[in-house]
Design a protein around this motif. Structure first.
Motif, PDB file in Angstrom:
ATOM      1  N   MET A  12      35.608  40.313  25.282  1.00 41.44           N
ATOM      2  CA  MET A  12      36.730  40.687  26.136  1.00 41.44           C
ATOM      3  C   MET A  12      37.774  39.573  26.164  1.00 41.44           C
ATOM      4  O   MET A  12      37.433  38.395  26.135  1.00 41.44           O
ATOM      5  N   LEU A  13      39.031  39.964  26.214  1.00 39.17           N
ATOM      6  CA  LEU A  13      40.110  39.001  26.344  1.00 39.17           C
ATOM      7  C   LEU A  13      39.981  38.237  27.658  1.00 39.17           C
ATOM      8  O   LEU A  13      39.576  38.796  28.678  1.00 39.17           O
ATOM      9  N   ARG A  14      40.363  36.962  27.617  1.00 35.52           N
ATOM     10  CA  ARG A  14      40.397  36.153  28.842  1.00 35.52           C
ATOM     11  C   ARG A  14      41.806  35.573  28.966  1.00 35.52           C
ATOM     12  O   ARG A  14      42.315  34.961  28.023  1.00 35.52           O
ATOM     13  N   LEU A  15      42.421  35.766  30.127  1.00 38.34           N
ATOM     14  CA  LEU A  15      43.766  35.265  30.357  1.00 38.34           C
ATOM     15  C   LEU A  15      43.701  34.101  31.337  1.00 38.34           C
ATOM     16  O   LEU A  15      43.354  34.280  32.514  1.00 38.34           O
ATOM     17  N   HIS A  16      44.032  32.908  30.855  1.00 43.37           N
ATOM     18  CA  HIS A  16      44.094  31.722  31.684  1.00 43.37           C
ATOM     19  C   HIS A  16      45.492  31.673  32.283  1.00 43.37           C
ATOM     20  O   HIS A  16      46.497  31.531  31.561  1.00 43.37           O
ATOM     21  N   ASP A  17      45.575  31.787  33.613  1.00 45.85           N
ATOM     22  CA  ASP A  17      46.879  32.063  34.211  1.00 45.85           C
ATOM     23  C   ASP A  17      46.966  31.522  35.636  1.00 45.85           C
ATOM     24  O   ASP A  17      45.956  31.263  36.281  1.00 45.85           O
ATOM     25  N   TYR A  18      48.201  31.369  36.088  1.00 45.92           N
ATOM     26  CA  TYR A  18      48.517  31.007  37.466  1.00 45.92           C
ATOM     27  C   TYR A  18      49.352  32.153  38.031  1.00 45.92           C
ATOM     28  O   TYR A  18      50.450  32.427  37.531  1.00 45.92           O
ATOM     29  N   LEU A  19      48.862  32.862  39.030  1.00 45.67           N
ATOM     30  CA  LEU A  19      49.419  34.163  39.409  1.00 45.67           C
ATOM     31  C   LEU A  19      50.882  34.154  39.840  1.00 45.67           C
ATOM     32  O   LEU A  19      51.578  35.148  39.609  1.00 45.67           O
ATOM     33  N   PRO A  20      51.424  33.099  40.451  1.00 49.33           N
ATOM     34  CA  PRO A  20      52.853  33.126  40.775  1.00 49.33           C
ATOM     35  C   PRO A  20      53.784  32.985  39.564  1.00 49.33           C
ATOM     36  O   PRO A  20      54.997  33.158  39.695  1.00 49.33           O
ATOM     37  N   SER A  21      53.245  32.670  38.408  1.00 54.87           N
ATOM     38  CA  SER A  21      54.078  32.510  37.214  1.00 54.87           C
ATOM     39  C   SER A  21      54.550  33.865  36.693  1.00 54.87           C
ATOM     40  O   SER A  21      53.738  34.752  36.410  1.00 54.87           O
ATOM     41  N   ALA A  22      55.862  34.013  36.522  1.00 52.70           N
ATOM     42  CA  ALA A  22      56.386  35.253  35.942  1.00 52.70           C
ATOM     43  C   ALA A  22      56.078  35.335  34.454  1.00 52.70           C
ATOM     44  O   ALA A  22      55.993  36.429  33.893  1.00 52.70           O
ATOM     45  N   ASN A  23      55.902  34.182  33.789  1.00 50.55           N
ATOM     46  CA  ASN A  23      55.477  34.218  32.387  1.00 50.55           C
ATOM     47  C   ASN A  23      54.087  34.830  32.268  1.00 50.55           C
ATOM     48  O   ASN A  23      53.803  35.566  31.314  1.00 50.55           O
ATOM     49  N   GLY A  24      53.210  34.527  33.212  1.00 51.86           N
ATOM     50  CA  GLY A  24      51.892  35.145  33.204  1.00 51.86           C
ATOM     51  C   GLY A  24      51.941  36.601  33.632  1.00 51.86           C
ATOM     52  O   GLY A  24      51.219  37.442  33.087  1.00 51.86           O
ATOM     53  N   TYR A  25      52.811  36.904  34.587  1.00 51.47           N
ATOM     54  CA  TYR A  25      52.934  38.278  35.072  1.00 51.47           C
ATOM     55  C   TYR A  25      53.297  39.243  33.947  1.00 51.47           C
ATOM     56  O   TYR A  25      52.768  40.355  33.868  1.00 51.47           O
ATOM     57  N   LYS A  26      54.186  38.834  33.064  1.00 53.70           N
ATOM     58  CA  LYS A  26      54.588  39.752  31.989  1.00 53.70           C
ATOM     59  C   LYS A  26      53.399  40.109  31.092  1.00 53.70           C
ATOM     60  O   LYS A  26      53.288  41.240  30.622  1.00 53.70           O
ATOM     61  N   ILE A  27      52.477  39.156  30.905  1.00 53.42           N
ATOM     62  CA  ILE A  27      51.271  39.437  30.124  1.00 53.42           C
ATOM     63  C   ILE A  27      50.379  40.420  30.875  1.00 53.42           C
ATOM     64  O   ILE A  27      49.866  41.395  30.303  1.00 53.42           O
ATOM     65  N   ARG A  28      50.195  40.194  32.163  1.00 48.48           N
ATOM     66  CA  ARG A  28      49.354  41.096  32.956  1.00 48.48           C
ATOM     67  C   ARG A  28      49.942  42.502  33.017  1.00 48.48           C
ATOM     68  O   ARG A  28      49.200  43.496  32.976  1.00 48.48           O
ATOM     69  N   LEU A  29      51.273  42.592  33.111  1.00 45.61           N
ATOM     70  CA  LEU A  29      51.923  43.905  33.126  1.00 45.61           C
ATOM     71  C   LEU A  29      51.658  44.653  31.822  1.00 45.61           C
ATOM     72  O   LEU A  29      51.278  45.829  31.833  1.00 45.61           O
ATOM     73  N   LEU A  30      51.834  43.986  30.684  1.00 46.12           N
ATOM     74  CA  LEU A  30      51.589  44.643  29.403  1.00 46.12           C
ATOM     75  C   LEU A  30      50.125  45.041  29.261  1.00 46.12           C
ATOM     76  O   LEU A  30      49.818  46.161  28.827  1.00 46.12           O
ATOM     77  N   LEU A  31      49.203  44.152  29.615  1.00 44.64           N
ATOM     78  CA  LEU A  31      47.782  44.482  29.507  1.00 44.64           C
ATOM     79  C   LEU A  31      47.447  45.708  30.351  1.00 44.64           C
ATOM     80  O   LEU A  31      46.688  46.587  29.912  1.00 44.64           O
ATOM     81  N   HIS A  32      48.021  45.797  31.537  1.00 47.76           N
ATOM     82  CA  HIS A  32      47.762  46.948  32.400  1.00 47.76           C
ATOM     83  C   HIS A  32      48.339  48.215  31.790  1.00 47.76           C
ATOM     84  O   HIS A  32      47.702  49.277  31.806  1.00 47.76           O
TER      85      HIS A  32
END
Length: 215
Positions: free
Chosen positions: A1-21
């Protein structure tokens, strides 16, 4: 499974989470506290020598950094990344624009404001807000006659630009004078499997911490 190392307030991370969803791709979220130095440890620097989040772990020992590179990797072979050579180049054009014109300006001001680092940066804030407005004006001109950024289709370009554009008010950058941009934001939010984000920063948290390595 993919693992995303991220900090939730980051919009750079948010764009990845949005696409994955929106791709309905399962993944494990690995929180990284950028303020306590977790992104500067030797273990993390082996994942990304630049010490920034997000980082996508494809499988043990294989890591990919830089948010737009991650978007491109995940979108390969999906409707989010056109097959047509010209349309694909247009998507890339907007990804480059996002990292050159939007993220360094709107993203930086949002980070400074929400983490209490704006004090003493009056001139830098003025310049970055001016450049942020310039980027928004370019988006406004393009979107006045378009539904989405590339060929009337919802693509990676929209995901990448949405991430920081929709939180511009958190940076004190009013969207009132950008009606086409505001209408486009609503269209993005109406897409299937849309999720809200990024998470808020804790006001004035970690003010005395070393400069963080994400926005």
């Amino acid at each position: 499974m993919l693992r995303l190392h991220d900090y939730l307030p980051s919009a750079n991370g948010y764009k990845i989470r949005l696409l994955l969803h929106q791709l309905e791709r399962p993944y494990e979220l690995v929180p990284v506290d950028i303020f306590s130095g977790e992104s500067r440890t030797e273990a993390f620097l082996q994942k990304n020598p630049d010490g920034r989040i997000p980082v996508l772990e494809l499988e043990p020992g294989r890591f990919l950094a830089e948010s737009n590179a991650i978007l491109l990797y995940l979108a390969e072979g999906t409707p989010f990344l056109p097959d047509d050579r010209y349309e694909r180049a247009q998507v890339l054009q907007w990804l480059f624009f996002e990292q050159n014109g939007v993220e360094p300006n709107i993203g930086s001001v949002r980070f400074w404001v929400l983490t209490g680092r704006a004090a003493g940066r009056a001139e830098a804030l003025r310049l970055k807000m001016e450049q942020g407005h310039s980027a928004l004006a370019a988006l406004e001109r393009h979107l006045k006659t378009r539904t989405f950024l590339v060929n009337e289709r919802y693509t990676l370009a929209d995901i990448a630009l949405y991430a920081y554009t929709h939180v511009a008010p958190e940076a004190g950058i009013d969207l009132e004078h950008y009606p086409a941009v505001r209408a486009w934001l609503r269209r993005v939010e109406a897409q299937p499997r849309y999720i809200e984000g990024p998470a808020p920063y804790t006001p004035n948290a970690h003010v005395s911490a070393p400069a963080a390595h994400a926005r």
